[in-house]
Scaffold this motif. Structure first.
Motif, short mmCIF file in Angstrom:
data_model
loop_
_atom_site.label_atom_id
_atom_site.label_comp_id
_atom_site.label_asym_id
_atom_site.label_seq_id
_atom_site.Cartn_x
_atom_site.Cartn_y
_atom_site.Cartn_z
N GLY A 269 73.28 82.97 69.87
CA GLY A 269 72.10 82.50 69.18
C GLY A 269 71.46 83.54 68.27
O GLY A 269 71.86 84.70 68.22
N ALA A 270 70.44 83.06 67.55
CA ALA A 270 69.71 83.93 66.62
C ALA A 270 68.53 84.59 67.33
O ALA A 270 67.81 83.95 68.10
N VAL A 271 68.35 85.88 67.06
CA VAL A 271 67.23 86.62 67.63
C VAL A 271 66.43 87.24 66.49
O VAL A 271 66.94 87.42 65.38
N THR A 272 65.19 87.57 66.77
CA THR A 272 64.39 88.36 65.85
C THR A 272 63.82 89.53 66.62
O THR A 272 63.71 89.47 67.85
N TYR A 273 63.45 90.61 65.92
CA TYR A 273 63.09 91.86 66.59
C TYR A 273 61.75 92.37 66.11
O TYR A 273 61.51 92.49 64.90
N HIS A 274 60.87 92.69 67.07
CA HIS A 274 59.57 93.28 66.77
C HIS A 274 59.62 94.78 67.00
O HIS A 274 60.05 95.24 68.06
N ASP A 275 59.18 95.55 66.02
CA ASP A 275 59.14 97.01 66.14
C ASP A 275 57.82 97.44 66.77
O ASP A 275 56.77 97.37 66.13
N SER A 276 57.87 97.86 68.01
CA SER A 276 56.66 98.29 68.71
C SER A 276 56.10 99.56 68.07
O SER A 276 56.86 100.45 67.66
N CYS A 277 54.79 99.66 68.03
CA CYS A 277 54.12 100.71 67.26
C CYS A 277 54.51 102.12 67.67
O CYS A 277 54.87 102.95 66.83
N SER A 278 54.42 102.44 68.95
CA SER A 278 54.68 103.82 69.40
C SER A 278 56.14 104.21 69.17
O SER A 278 56.43 105.31 68.70
N GLY A 279 57.06 103.31 69.51
CA GLY A 279 58.46 103.62 69.30
C GLY A 279 58.77 103.87 67.84
O GLY A 279 59.49 104.81 67.49
N ARG B 81 56.51 104.60 65.22
CA ARG B 81 55.74 105.62 64.51
C ARG B 81 55.78 106.99 65.18
O ARG B 81 55.63 108.01 64.50
N GLU B 82 55.96 107.02 66.48
CA GLU B 82 55.99 108.30 67.18
C GLU B 82 57.41 108.80 67.43
O GLU B 82 57.65 110.01 67.42
N LEU B 83 58.36 107.87 67.62
CA LEU B 83 59.71 108.27 68.00
C LEU B 83 60.79 107.87 67.00
O LEU B 83 61.96 108.18 67.20
N GLY B 84 60.41 107.19 65.93
CA GLY B 84 61.38 106.84 64.90
C GLY B 84 62.41 105.81 65.32
O GLY B 84 63.54 105.81 64.84
N VAL B 85 62.02 104.89 66.20
CA VAL B 85 62.94 103.84 66.64
C VAL B 85 62.84 102.67 65.67
O VAL B 85 61.82 101.98 65.62
N LYS B 86 63.89 102.44 64.91
CA LYS B 86 63.90 101.36 63.93
C LYS B 86 65.30 100.75 63.80
O LYS B 86 65.52 99.60 64.17
N GLN B 87 66.24 101.53 63.29
CA GLN B 87 67.58 101.01 63.05
C GLN B 87 68.44 101.01 64.31
O GLN B 87 69.42 100.24 64.39
N GLN B 88 68.13 101.86 65.28
CA GLN B 88 68.98 102.00 66.46
C GLN B 88 69.18 100.68 67.21
O GLN B 88 70.32 100.30 67.50
N PRO B 89 68.11 99.95 67.55
CA PRO B 89 68.33 98.68 68.25
C PRO B 89 69.07 97.66 67.40
O PRO B 89 69.93 96.91 67.91
N ARG B 90 68.79 97.63 66.12
CA ARG B 90 69.48 96.68 65.25
C ARG B 90 70.97 97.01 65.17
O ARG B 90 71.82 96.12 65.11
N GLN B 91 71.30 98.30 65.13
CA GLN B 91 72.70 98.71 65.07
C GLN B 91 73.46 98.21 66.28
O GLN B 91 74.56 97.65 66.16
N LEU C 225 62.97 86.24 70.88
CA LEU C 225 62.25 87.40 70.35
C LEU C 225 62.57 88.59 71.23
O LEU C 225 62.44 88.53 72.45
N LEU C 226 62.98 89.70 70.61
CA LEU C 226 63.29 90.92 71.34
C LEU C 226 62.36 92.05 70.91
O LEU C 226 61.86 92.06 69.79
N ALA C 227 62.16 92.99 71.80
CA ALA C 227 61.43 94.22 71.51
C ALA C 227 61.80 95.24 72.58
O ALA C 227 62.51 94.92 73.53
N GLY C 228 61.30 96.46 72.43
CA GLY C 228 61.65 97.52 73.36
C GLY C 228 60.50 98.03 74.19
O GLY C 228 60.62 99.09 74.81
N ASP C 229 59.39 97.29 74.24
CA ASP C 229 58.22 97.76 74.97
C ASP C 229 57.62 96.58 75.71
O ASP C 229 57.24 95.57 75.11
N GLY D 118 56.81 91.12 58.74
CA GLY D 118 55.81 91.98 59.37
C GLY D 118 56.28 92.55 60.69
O GLY D 118 55.47 92.75 61.61
N ALA D 119 57.57 92.86 60.79
CA ALA D 119 58.11 93.37 62.04
C ALA D 119 57.44 94.66 62.47
O ALA D 119 57.36 94.96 63.67
N GLU D 120 56.94 95.44 61.52
CA GLU D 120 56.30 96.71 61.83
C GLU D 120 54.79 96.61 62.05
O GLU D 120 54.12 97.60 62.28
#
Length: 272
Positions: free
Chosen positions: A151-161, A163-173, A226-230, A188-190
């Protein structure tokens, strides 16, 4: 979660992990994972072991972020001392949460700036602390996972990951390597979902408007998941989507990457 330790388990992902040097990883489970979604902790252990790591789960408490964000420096320090001691003898500290990882990495050194000896200990911990997916990609060199999710998923970029840790492309990869999965980018994922830890308590009306806008953006993607890391963001968004009647399942990215998405989505009956 109970503690876990053993020899590395080699699975197919290891073929895609150039950095196969043995390492001992301490898993910072996080309060929300422990209390609301323990399966995320077990998914994190599986992913880390697949990457050739020996995983241990020391006795631990909260990272101290709620006290820190509330201005209670004394209690934040008290908690931070316990965390620093608990993870003193591991090569890395990994958290399935950008906000908790950011607390260790960015804010512990600031917290102890007035205590030289503890500041050194905090800096040593900070250098070894990482968010889960960024650790897999940036430190262990994982490029593919042996997982399937239809199925299709979409991804939300959690703020701390983000802006503080540079987590952006890693989960998508890594998500692009999951069989059967397609990614639809979230408008508006960010943009913050409105949780923000104590922010949603201090400013509930603003927080509710933000998560309502986020829910509408999710609906517009047409994605089924919907996926996210936080977990904080995930609980906030799952609650709003449910109250609005938007039929989108909500999951932590680790569950999908570890091929452990057989449990009910976050917020559904029997989801813990």
């Amino acid at each position: 979660m109970t503690g876990r330790q053993g020899t590395p388990i080699l699975r197919p992902q290891m073929e895609n992990a150039p950095n196969a040097a043995p390492c001992r990883v301490g898993l910072l489970v996080t309060c929300l994972v422990d209390l609301f979604r323990p399966t995320v902790g077990f998914a994190a252990v599986k992913l880390l072991e697949d990457a050739g790591c020996t995983v241990v789960v020391p006795q631990q408490t909260c990272c101290g972020q709620p006290a820190y964000n509330s201005g209670d420096k004394a209690r934040a320090k008290q908690v931070a001392r316990q965390v620093i001691a608990a993870f003193a003898d591991v090569d890395y500290v990994v958290a399935p949460s950008g906000s908790c990882g950011g607390m260790l990495h960015d804010h512990y050194p600031e917290l102890f700036a007035d205590e030289p000896e503890m500041a050194l200990a905090a800096q040593h911990l900070a250098k070894r602390s990482h968010e889960l997916v960024s650790f897999l990609v940036d430190i262990r060199g994982v490029r593919h996972v042996a997982a399937r999710f239809e199925g299709a998923v979409t991804y939300h970029d959690s703020c701390s990951g983000l802006r503080e840790l540079g987590v952006k492309q890693q989960p998508r990869q890594l998500l692009r390597s999951v069989a059967g999965l397609s990614i639809t980018e979230l408008p508006g994922a960010e943009t913050c979902c409105g949780f923000g830890g104590t922010f949603c308590v201090k400013y509930p009306a603003i927080s509710d408007r933000m998560v309502t806008d986020k829910a509408e953006d999710v609906r517009r993607t047409g994605a089924g998941t919907l996926l996210a890391g936080d977990m904080g963001c995930l609980l906030n968004m799952a609650g709003k989507l449910s109250r609005l009647g938007v039929p989108v399942a909500v999951r932590h990215v680790a569950e999908v990457l570890a091929d452990m998405a057989d449990r009910p989505p976050i917020g559904a009956p029997g989801s813990k």
